[in-house]
Design an enzyme around this catalytic site. Structure first.
Site, PDB file in Angstrom:
ATOM      1  N   THR A 490       0.823  -1.216   0.000  1.00  0.00           N
ATOM      2  CA  THR A 490       0.000   0.000   0.000  1.00  0.00           C
ATOM      3  C   THR A 490       0.852   1.259   0.000  1.00  0.00           C
ATOM      4  O   THR A 490       0.720   2.117  -0.885  1.00  0.00           O
ATOM      5  CB  THR A 490      -0.949   0.003   1.209  1.00  0.00           C
ATOM      6  OG1 THR A 490      -1.833  -1.115   1.105  1.00  0.00           O
ATOM      7  CG2 THR A 490      -1.777   1.281   1.232  1.00  0.00           C
ATOM      8  N   ASP A 549      -7.791   4.183  -0.739  1.00  0.00           N
ATOM      9  CA  ASP A 549      -6.555   4.618  -0.077  1.00  0.00           C
ATOM     10  C   ASP A 549      -5.873   5.761  -0.831  1.00  0.00           C
ATOM     11  O   ASP A 549      -4.667   5.734  -1.101  1.00  0.00           O
ATOM     12  CB  ASP A 549      -5.580   3.452   0.079  1.00  0.00           C
ATOM     13  CG  ASP A 549      -6.075   2.416   1.076  1.00  0.00           C
ATOM     14  OD1 ASP A 549      -7.265   2.445   1.414  1.00  0.00           O
ATOM     15  OD2 ASP A 549      -5.268   1.589   1.512  1.00  0.00           O
ATOM     16  N   ASP A 576     -11.703   4.119   2.493  1.00  0.00           N
ATOM     17  CA  ASP A 576     -10.632   4.506   3.422  1.00  0.00           C
ATOM     18  C   ASP A 576      -9.685   5.510   2.774  1.00  0.00           C
ATOM     19  O   ASP A 576      -8.458   5.425   2.930  1.00  0.00           O
ATOM     20  CB  ASP A 576      -9.843   3.273   3.872  1.00  0.00           C
ATOM     21  CG  ASP A 576     -10.711   2.228   4.557  1.00  0.00           C
ATOM     22  OD1 ASP A 576     -11.691   2.608   5.204  1.00  0.00           O
ATOM     23  OD2 ASP A 576     -10.414   1.035   4.411  1.00  0.00           O
ATOM     24  N   ARG A 637     -13.845   4.641  10.162  1.00  0.00           N
ATOM     25  CA  ARG A 637     -13.738   3.420  10.935  1.00  0.00           C
ATOM     26  C   ARG A 637     -12.312   3.323  11.479  1.00  0.00           C
ATOM     27  O   ARG A 637     -11.372   3.907  10.914  1.00  0.00           O
ATOM     28  CB  ARG A 637     -14.093   2.192  10.091  1.00  0.00           C
ATOM     29  CG  ARG A 637     -13.288   2.017   8.805  1.00  0.00           C
ATOM     30  CD  ARG A 637     -13.761   0.800   8.043  1.00  0.00           C
ATOM     31  NE  ARG A 637     -12.969   0.536   6.843  1.00  0.00           N
ATOM     32  CZ  ARG A 637     -13.033  -0.599   6.162  1.00  0.00           C
ATOM     33  NH1 ARG A 637     -13.859  -1.570   6.562  1.00  0.00           N
ATOM     34  NH2 ARG A 637     -12.299  -0.784   5.081  1.00  0.00           N
ATOM     35  N   TRP A 639      -8.689   2.099  12.174  1.00  0.00           N
ATOM     36  CA  TRP A 639      -7.667   1.228  11.606  1.00  0.00           C
ATOM     37  C   TRP A 639      -6.592   0.979  12.664  1.00  0.00           C
ATOM     38  O   TRP A 639      -5.814   1.879  12.980  1.00  0.00           O
ATOM     39  CB  TRP A 639      -7.052   1.857  10.358  1.00  0.00           C
ATOM     40  CG  TRP A 639      -5.974   1.013   9.729  1.00  0.00           C
ATOM     41  CD1 TRP A 639      -5.924  -0.338   9.675  1.00  0.00           C
ATOM     42  CD2 TRP A 639      -4.808   1.502   9.054  1.00  0.00           C
ATOM     43  NE1 TRP A 639      -4.790  -0.751   9.010  1.00  0.00           N
ATOM     44  CE2 TRP A 639      -4.087   0.358   8.610  1.00  0.00           C
ATOM     45  CE3 TRP A 639      -4.306   2.770   8.773  1.00  0.00           C
ATOM     46  CZ2 TRP A 639      -2.883   0.466   7.923  1.00  0.00           C
ATOM     47  CZ3 TRP A 639      -3.111   2.870   8.068  1.00  0.00           C
ATOM     48  CH2 TRP A 639      -2.413   1.735   7.654  1.00  0.00           C
TER      49      TRP A 639
END
Length: 722
Positions: A490, A549, A576, A637, A639
Site C-alpha cells: 500500500t 486509499d 478509506d 472506521r 484502523w
C-alpha cells in the site's frame, strides 16, 4: 489498506451537495489567459520611458482587503496587474486586446466604450487591473467575464451600465456587469453598476477569495448573486456598498463557506417603480456574518434558510418590514484578515459621499500630476504598434519575495528539468532554506519521492487551475515491482511520497489512476496518490484523486509526530481514502465520494490509525459530497494497523456540510475493533447527511469542541505558505 472482516473484538478506550466530482474536475479547466484570436498575438504595450519605482501611482499598485487578500490557492493576495505595464485604452478592441493577454497589465479606461454586440462580456485573463480614468471610464452595453481558474484580477473605478433589454426579469439575456465562473482572488471596488439585463455581479461556480467594496449598485432586478453550485466553498467579503432600487439578490448567498458583509447600505426609496423583495439572503450551507450595515425601507431585510447560519450584530433597520432573521454560529472574520467597522449610523452618509468611481483614481501619478496622453516612450522590440496610450510611470512593484532557490520543470524542455523527480534530485541534501520547484502545466506520468534529507521543498503548479498540472501514476499495492522483488504494497504504491519535513504543495493535482476494472485478477487494489511521512506538511489548493486509499497521512515512525494541513483542496476516493496515523487538519476543502469500479456505491471516508495521546484527523469547515447513492458512505472506521490494540484512532468532523450520501450511523467497526472504543465524533455539521446526537452518533460538547478546534489541532505549528 485492505478491507478487513468485521468480527467484533473489544478493548478499553476513550470515549454539499451531490456532484460526481468537484467542478474543477468535472469540466475542462479554461486556460489561464484568454488569448487573442487564433493565429494572432496580443501586441506588447506601448510603455513609458523607464521611471523609478516610486513614480508608480498608488492606484496602480493597490491591493485588496478582505477575503481577496488571503494567501491561498497558490496566490498571495490580490494585486492585479501591478507588475506589468500601464496602458490607456479608448476602444473595445484595445480593451479586449490587453484584458485577454497573458501578460500582467494595468489597463486604464479613458472615456466611454460601447460594446458590440450588446451584452458582450470581455473574457479577462489573470493578473489584470482594469481601472477607470477618474469618472470618465464607462463600459456601456456589456461587461466582463472571469472564467475557470482566472485569478488576481481587479476591476475598479468604472461605470458599467445599460445592457438592459426592456424585460425586467429577463430570462433570455444573461448580460452581467461582472460574472465569475470558477475564478479566485478578485477585487471589485469603487464601481457604479446599473441597468443591466441580468445581474450586476454574479459570483458563480465555486469562485472564491472575492472582495466587493465601495460600489454603487442600482436600478436592476437582480443586484448580486453568489453560488450556483452545491459545493460550500466560496469565501467572500462584501463591505461599504450602496445598493439601492434593486428588487432581489441584495446579495443572495448560496452555499458560501464564509460570507462577511459589513457596513453596507441597502436603500429602497418609497414611491418608485422598483420595490425590494428581500435584502441580504443566506441559503443552503452558507455561513454569514453581517455587521454594522444600514437597511432603509427594505422588505425582508435579512433572511435565511433553515440550513444556513447567519450571525448579525450592530446593524440599523429603518422603515423595514417582514423577515429579519439570524441563527446558528458562523465564523470569526478576524481569523482570516483584519478590518475596521464604521458605525452603522454613519453608513448612509459615508457611502453617499464615498461609494462609486473617484476622480483621483486612474488619473494621477505619485507626484500628483495629470497623466494626460503620453507620447514619449519606447516600444518593446518586435511589438506591433497599437493605438493604446501609456500612462506615465510604469509600475515596478514586485511579487512577494521569491524563494531562495527556484527550479523549473517543463515537459517540453523549456524548464531546467523535464520531470518533477529530476528537480527533486537536484535539491542539495540537507538544504537549509526553501527550494521552490515550479512545474509548468502538463501531465507528468511519474512517481516522485522527496527523501527525508531534503526539507523545505515547495512543489507548485504554475497553471491557471490546479487541474492544469497533473502528477499521476498507476501502481497499486499488488502491482509487481519491475525488479521482481515482490509487490509495492500500500505505502509503496504512492504516486507522490513526502518523507521530508516542512514540505508544501500548491496548485496541482496528484493522482493514482490504477484501473481496478482491468486488474481484477490482481491482489491488492489499494492505490495511494499521495503519502506524507513527515512533519509540517502543507497542501494548499491541490486535488488528491484516487479510489481506495487515496491520501495516506503517515508519520516517519510510530513514535514520531507527523502534522499535515490540507486546505482549499479536493480529496477524491471511495474506500478509506483519507487514512493513517498523522495528526491532520483538513480545512475548507471538498471531500468527494466516488462510486467503485463496478458502479456500486459504498465506502469509508477516513480510517485513522492514531497513536494514543495524539490528535488524529480533524475535518472542519468543509463539505462531504459525491454522485453516489444516499446513505452509502461511513465517515470513518478505526484502523488498528497490524492489529495494534494500543492505538486510539480519532476522526472529528465539525462545521461541515454532509450530503445525503452519509449514513445515519456514520461510524463503523473495522478488523475486530469497535469504533465506540476509539475517538469518533461530530460537531455542528449541516446538510441532509447531518443528524442529531445519539449513542450511535456522538456529538462533542461545546467544551470538548473548544479543545478540538482548527487553531489548536496542530499544536505549536501554524502553517504559512512560503
Amino acid at each position: 489498506m485492505s478491507e478487513h472482516p468485521r468480527t467484533v473484538r473489544h478493548r478499553g478506550g476513550t470515549g454539499a451537495r451531490a456532484v460526481a466530482l468537484p467542478l474543477v474536475l468535472a469540466t475542462a479547466a479554461a486556460t489561464l489567459a484568454y488569448g487573442a484570436a487564433p493565429g494572432t498575438a496580443a501586441p506588447a504595450p506601448v510603455v513609458a520611458a523607464p521611471v523609478a519605482a516610486a513614480a508608480a501611482p498608488a492606484w496602480a499598485t493597490a491591493t485588496a482587503d478582505g477575503f481577496a487578500s488571503v494567501d491561498a490557492l497558490g496566490q498571495n493576495g490580490t494585486y492585479g496587474g501591478r507588475d506589468g505595464a500601464i496602458v490607456t485604452v479608448r476602444t473595445q478592441a484595445e480593451l479586449e486586446r490587453y484584458a485577454t493577454a497573458a501578460e500582467p497589465y494595468v489597463i486604464v479606461v479613458a472615456g466611454t466604450i460601447t460594446m458590440n454586440p450588446v451584452g458582450k462580456e470581455i473574457k479577462v485573463a489573470s493578473d489584470k487591473t482594469i481601472v477607470g480614468s477618474g469618472t470618465s471610464g464607462h463600459i456601456v452595453g456589456g461587461g466582463f467575464f472571469l472564467g475557470q481558474g482566472v485569478h488576481n484580477v481587479i476591476i475598479r473605478n468604472l461605470t458599467i451600465r445599460d445592457a438592459y433589454q426592456g424585460v425586467w426579469n429577463d430570462k433570455d439575456h444573461d448580460f452581467d456587469a461582472v460574472q465569475m465562473d470558477g475564478a479566485h482572488h478578485v477585487w471589485i471596488d469603487h464601481n457604479d453598476l446599473r441597468n443591466m439585463a441580468d445581474g450586476l455581479i454574479d459570483v458563480r461556480k465555486d469562485s472564491t477569495y472575492v472582495t466587493v467594496s465601495w460600489n454603487r449598485m442600482s436600478h436592476n432586478n437582480k443586484a448580486f448573486g453568489i453560488g450556483w453550485t452545491e459545493n460550500v466553498l466560496t469565501d467572500i467579503t462584501i463591505h461599504h456598498n450602496w445598493i439601492r432600487e434593486t428588487e432581489q439578490r441584495n446579495p443572495s448567498t448560496d452555499n458560501c463557506a464564509h460570507a462577511h458583509l459589513y457596513n453596507n447600505f441597502l436603500e429602497d426609496t418609497p414611491g418608485t417603480d422598483i420595490t425590494s423583495s428581500y435584502g441580504n439572503y443566506a441559503r443552503g450551507g452558507t455561513r454569514m456574518v453581517l455587521e454594522n450595515s444600514y437597511f432603509q425601507g427594505f422588505r425582508n431585510p435579512v433572511t435565511k434558510d433553515a440550513t444556513a447560519s447567519l450571525v448579525q450584530r450592530g446593524s440599523v433597520f429603518s422603515g423595514t418590514s417582514g423577515r429579519n432573521e439570524s441563527g446558528g454560529t458562523a465564523f470569526d472574520p478576524r481569523t482570516y484578515y483584519a478590518y475596521t467597522l464604521d458605525r452603522a449610523a454613519d453608513v448612509p452618509a459615508l457611502l453617499k459621499s464615498g461609494a462609486g468611481p473617484r476622480g483621483s483614481l486612474g488619473t494621477t501619478t505619485a507626484s500628483g500630476t495629470a497623466t494626460g496622453t503620453a507620447t514619449s516612450g519606447t516600444i518593446a522590440s518586435g511589438a506591433a504598434t497599437g493605438t493604446a496610450v501609456p500612462v506615465t510611470g510604469a509600475t515596478t512593484a514586485a511579487l512577494p519575495a521569491a524563494a531562495a532557490t527556484t527550479l523549473t520543470v517543463a515537459k517540453d524542455g523549456t524548464g531546467q528539468y523535464r520531470t518533477v523527480q529530476a528537480a527533486v534530485d537536484a535539491v542539495p541534501a540537507n538544504n537549509p532554506s526553501r527550494v521552490l520547484i515550479s512545474v509548468k502545466p502538463g501531465t507528468y506520468r511519474e512517481t516522485v519521492k522527496v527523501p527525508s534529507n531534503k526539507p523545505h521543498v515547495t512543489v507548485q503548479g504554475t497553471g491557471g487551475s490546479r487541474k492544469n498540472t497533473v502528477i499521476v501514476f498507476n501502481n497499486a499495492a499488488g502491482t509487481p515491482k519491475p525488479d521482481g522483488s515482490g509487490t509495492y504494497g500500500t505505502s509503496g504504491s504512492a504516486t507522490f511520497t513526502v518523507q521530508a519535513d516542512d514540505f508544501q504543495a500548491r496548485n496541482l493535482t496528484i493522482s493514482n489512476d490504477f484501473d481496478e476494472r482491468a486488474n481484477q485478477s490482481l491482489a491488492g487494489h489499494q492505490a495511494v496518490a499521495l503519502r506524507t511521512a513527515a512533519d509540517k506538511v502543507l497542501l494548499d489548493g491541490v486535488i488528491v484523486e484516487g479510489d481506495q486509499d487515496t491520501l495516506l497521512l503517515d508519520t516517519a515512525a510510530k513514535e514520531r509526530l507527523g502534522r499535515v494541513k490540507v486546505t482549499n483542496s479536493y480529496v477524491v476516493g471511495n474506500v478509506d481514502f483519507i487514512f493513517g496515523r498523522a495528526t491532520a487538519l483538513i480545512d475548507r476543502s471538498v471531500i468527494t465520494l466516488k462510486k467503485r469500479w463496478d458502479g456500486s456505491s459504498g465506502g469509508y471516508v477516513t480510517a485513522p490509525s492514531t497513536a494514543a495521546g495524539r490528535n488524529g484527523i480533524l475535518i472542519a469547515d468543509s463539505a462531504v459530497n459525491g454522485d453516489v447513492s444516499d446513505r452509502t458512505f461511513h465517515l470513518g472506521r478505526p484502523w488498528h494497523a497490524g492489529g495494534d490494540a494500543s492505538l486510539d484512532p480519532q476522526t472529528t468532523v465539525r462545521d461541515t456540510y454532509l450530503s445525503a450520501a452519509v449514513r445515519t450511523t456514520p461510524w463503523t467497526d473495522m478488523s475486530g475493533f469497535s469504533w465506540k472504543d476509539d475517538r469518533f465524533a461530530e460537531y455542528r455539521n449541516t446538510g441532509p447527511g447531518a443528524g442529531s446526537a445519539s449513542s450511535d452518533r456522538p456529538h462533542l460538547t461545546d467544551a470538548r469542541a473548544t479543545a478540538q478546534a482548527v487553531d489548536t489541532w496542530l499544536g505549536d505549528w501554524t502553517p504559512t505558505a512560503s
